[in-house]
Design an enzyme around this catalytic site. Structure first.
Site, PDB file in Angstrom:
ATOM      1  CE  LYS A 116      -4.516  -1.569   0.988  1.00  0.00           C
ATOM      2  NZ  LYS A 116      -5.821  -1.408   1.596  1.00  0.00           N
ATOM      3  CE  LYS A 198      -6.131  -7.672  -1.152  1.00  0.00           C
ATOM      4  NZ  LYS A 198      -7.501  -7.263  -1.486  1.00  0.00           N
ATOM      5  CE  LYS A 201     -13.778  -3.399   0.527  1.00  0.00           C
ATOM      6  NZ  LYS A 201     -12.643  -2.854   1.276  1.00  0.00           N
TER       7      LYS A 201
HETATM    8  P1  ATP Z   1      -8.974  -2.444   0.007  1.00  0.00           P
HETATM    9  O1  ATP Z   1      -8.419  -2.383  -1.380  1.00  0.00           O
HETATM   10  O2  ATP Z   1      -9.710  -1.204   0.407  1.00  0.00           O
HETATM   11  O3  ATP Z   1      -7.987  -2.912   1.046  1.00  0.00           O
HETATM   12  P2  ATP Z   1     -10.026  -5.117  -0.094  1.00  0.00           P
HETATM   13  O4  ATP Z   1     -10.716  -5.608  -1.322  1.00  0.00           O
HETATM   14  O5  ATP Z   1      -8.651  -5.596   0.175  1.00  0.00           O
HETATM   15  O6  ATP Z   1     -10.126  -3.540  -0.109  1.00  0.00           O
HETATM   16  P3  ATP Z   1     -10.757  -5.295   2.713  1.00  0.00           P
HETATM   17  O7  ATP Z   1     -11.834  -4.389   3.242  1.00  0.00           O
HETATM   18  O8  ATP Z   1      -9.328  -4.906   2.969  1.00  0.00           O
HETATM   19  O9  ATP Z   1     -10.984  -5.470   1.145  1.00  0.00           O
HETATM   20  O10 ATP Z   1     -10.988  -6.767   3.262  1.00  0.00           O
HETATM   21  C1  ATP Z   1     -12.282  -7.291   3.532  1.00  0.00           C
HETATM   22  C2  ATP Z   1     -12.224  -8.803   3.578  1.00  0.00           C
HETATM   23  O11 ATP Z   1     -12.123  -9.317   2.256  1.00  0.00           O
HETATM   24  C3  ATP Z   1     -11.013  -9.345   4.346  1.00  0.00           C
HETATM   25  O12 ATP Z   1     -11.441 -10.448   5.114  1.00  0.00           O
HETATM   26  C4  ATP Z   1     -10.073  -9.792   3.270  1.00  0.00           C
HETATM   27  O13 ATP Z   1      -9.282 -10.894   3.679  1.00  0.00           O
HETATM   28  C5  ATP Z   1     -11.036 -10.222   2.171  1.00  0.00           C
HETATM   29  N1  ATP Z   1     -10.451 -10.047   0.835  1.00  0.00           N
HETATM   30  C6  ATP Z   1      -9.934  -8.912   0.324  1.00  0.00           C
HETATM   31  N2  ATP Z   1      -9.509  -9.112  -0.924  1.00  0.00           N
HETATM   32  C7  ATP Z   1      -9.742 -10.413  -1.208  1.00  0.00           C
HETATM   33  C8  ATP Z   1      -9.508 -11.230  -2.368  1.00  0.00           C
HETATM   34  N3  ATP Z   1      -8.948 -10.742  -3.456  1.00  0.00           N
HETATM   35  N4  ATP Z   1      -9.879 -12.531  -2.317  1.00  0.00           N
HETATM   36  C9  ATP Z   1     -10.451 -13.025  -1.212  1.00  0.00           C
HETATM   37  N5  ATP Z   1     -10.701 -12.320  -0.094  1.00  0.00           N
HETATM   38  C10 ATP Z   1     -10.355 -11.023  -0.081  1.00  0.00           C
HETATM   39 MG    MG Z   2      -7.501  -4.882   1.896  1.00  0.00          MG
END
Ligand code: ATP
Ligand code: MG
Length: 333
Positions: A116, A198, A201
């Site tokens: 990040k 990965k 969002k």
């Molecule tokens: P950001 O980019 O804002 O960090 P994010 O997509 O990583 O968003 P988080 O809010 O950080 O989402 O995580 C929410 C949940 O989703 C956590 O339990 C995390 O482990 C899971 N998660 C995030 N990305 C993935 C992915 N690519 N595949 C599976 N699980 C995920």
């Molecule tokens: Mg995340």
């Protein structure tokens, strides 16, 4: 709730954008399953979200939408404690204390911080660095037994366990040491544009992820343009991350095993497979979207659920925080 024999579950999601199908298959789907057998605390992690610059009006809107989505996936706000992190000040309070039981060196090893800070090179703030300690506070406050997470959060959970162990050893047992809980498939869904990264969002490229609220037509388009290799046979392998990722999504949506998928698409090419994955994703998301559209119009209901959620969360969090404050030697009056 409040059944003494039930194990406790805690998990958080940041309101940084509409969650992706990766968030759903990797984490949220398990939230729903776990809510049947455990005492569950589910938080919208807005304190975590501001480690990256957010637009205030957007953050507010996304938090409300995230709340509606959590109910739309089937979480019953009566049976689960569904709340917003900033509504429960104990998270920040415990986080400060835990900072003093976390080593700079161990926090420096977190790969999410490295990723990040590369992505947000103009704003490498101390909060971004401290993120995993706040996450440890989120979990330890509720004495959680299990934390359903995607594989991307494994390292952070390990740190939370170390902090809990350390505190318990310096004083007397205070925190439950939590275990991770991963779903069977779909624990790590990758970007559709770069399958070595990965799916996130907060990715700025809209084609890289499928949001839980994307329209069917857009879902079809995104899967069609998903990056794969030049071969055309549908089978999973480490050197074919693109097609393997699509297989994970298809498998998580349909329940079919990789072997079965390989058999079903034996004589078909990537085009057919991408269309099938898109259809499965649309089918998986459609009922959630319908429920979301209904709930989002009832703001008063969502607010009242969030208020009740934070009161119930605070009640549990205060118990742990009081114990911690006493152990470290704060004067209590
Ligand atoms: P950001 O980019 O804002 O960090 P994010 O997509 O990583 O968003 P988080 O809010 O950080 O989402 O995580 C929410 C949940 O989703 C956590 O339990 C995390 O482990 C899971 N998660 C995030 N990305 C993935 C992915 N690519 N595949 C599976 N699980 C995920
Ligand atoms: Mg995340």
């Amino acid at each position: 709730m409040e059944n003494e024999n039930k194990k406790i579950v805690l998990s958080c999601i940041q309101p940084t954008s509409v969650p992706t199908i990766g968030n759903y298959l990797g984490a949220l789907k398990n939230w729903k399953y776990m809510s049947e057998d455990y005492d569950c605390y589910y938080a919208i992690a807005d304190l975590h979200a501001i480690t990256v610059r957010q637009e205030p009006a957007k953050l507010r809107k996304q938090s409300l939408e995230m709340y509606a989505l959590l109910l739309a996936i089937g979480l019953d706000p009566e049976k689960n404690v569904v709340f917003v992190q900033s509504h429960v000040p104990e998270h920040s309070q415990l986080s400060w204390i835990l900072n003093c039981y976390t080593q700079f060196g161990e926090a420096s090893r977190m790969t999410q911080f490295k990723e990040k800070s590369q992505k947000h090179a103009d704003n490498i703030n101390v909060g971004l660095f401290d993120y995993p300690v706040l996450m440890a506070a989120d979990i330890l406050l509720y004495q959680a037994d299990y934390v359903p997470i995607g594989a991307d959060q494994k390292q952070h959970l390990e740190l939370a366990r170390n902090i809990a162990d350390r505190f318990n050893q310096v004083y007397t047992p205070t925190f439950k040491v939590p275990e991770p809980f991963f779903g069977k498939v779909g624990t790590r869904i990758m970007s559709l544009q770069d399958p070595t990264k990965k799916m996130s969002k907060s990715d700025v490229n809209p084609k890289a992820s499928v949001s839980m609220l994307d329209k069917p037509d857009d879902i079809v388009k995104k899967f069609k343009s998903a990056v794969t290799d030049s071969e055309a046979r549908v089978y999973a392998s480490d050197d074919k991350p693109g097609i393997t990722n699509l297989m994970s999504i298809y498998s998580a949506c349909t329940g079919l095993s990789f072997e079965q998928i390989e058999k079903d698409f034996d004589s078909k090419g990537y085009g057919d497979f991408k269309a099938a994955v898109a259809e499965a994703a649309v089918e998986c998301l459609e009922p959630i979207q319908n429920e979301f559209n209904h709930l989002i119009n009832d703001k008063a209901y969502l607010e009242s659920c969030a208020r009740t959620g934070s009161e119930r969360a605070s009640y549990a969090a205060r118990k742990t925080l009081r114990k911690v404050m006493k152990k470290v030697g704060f004067w209590q009056v």
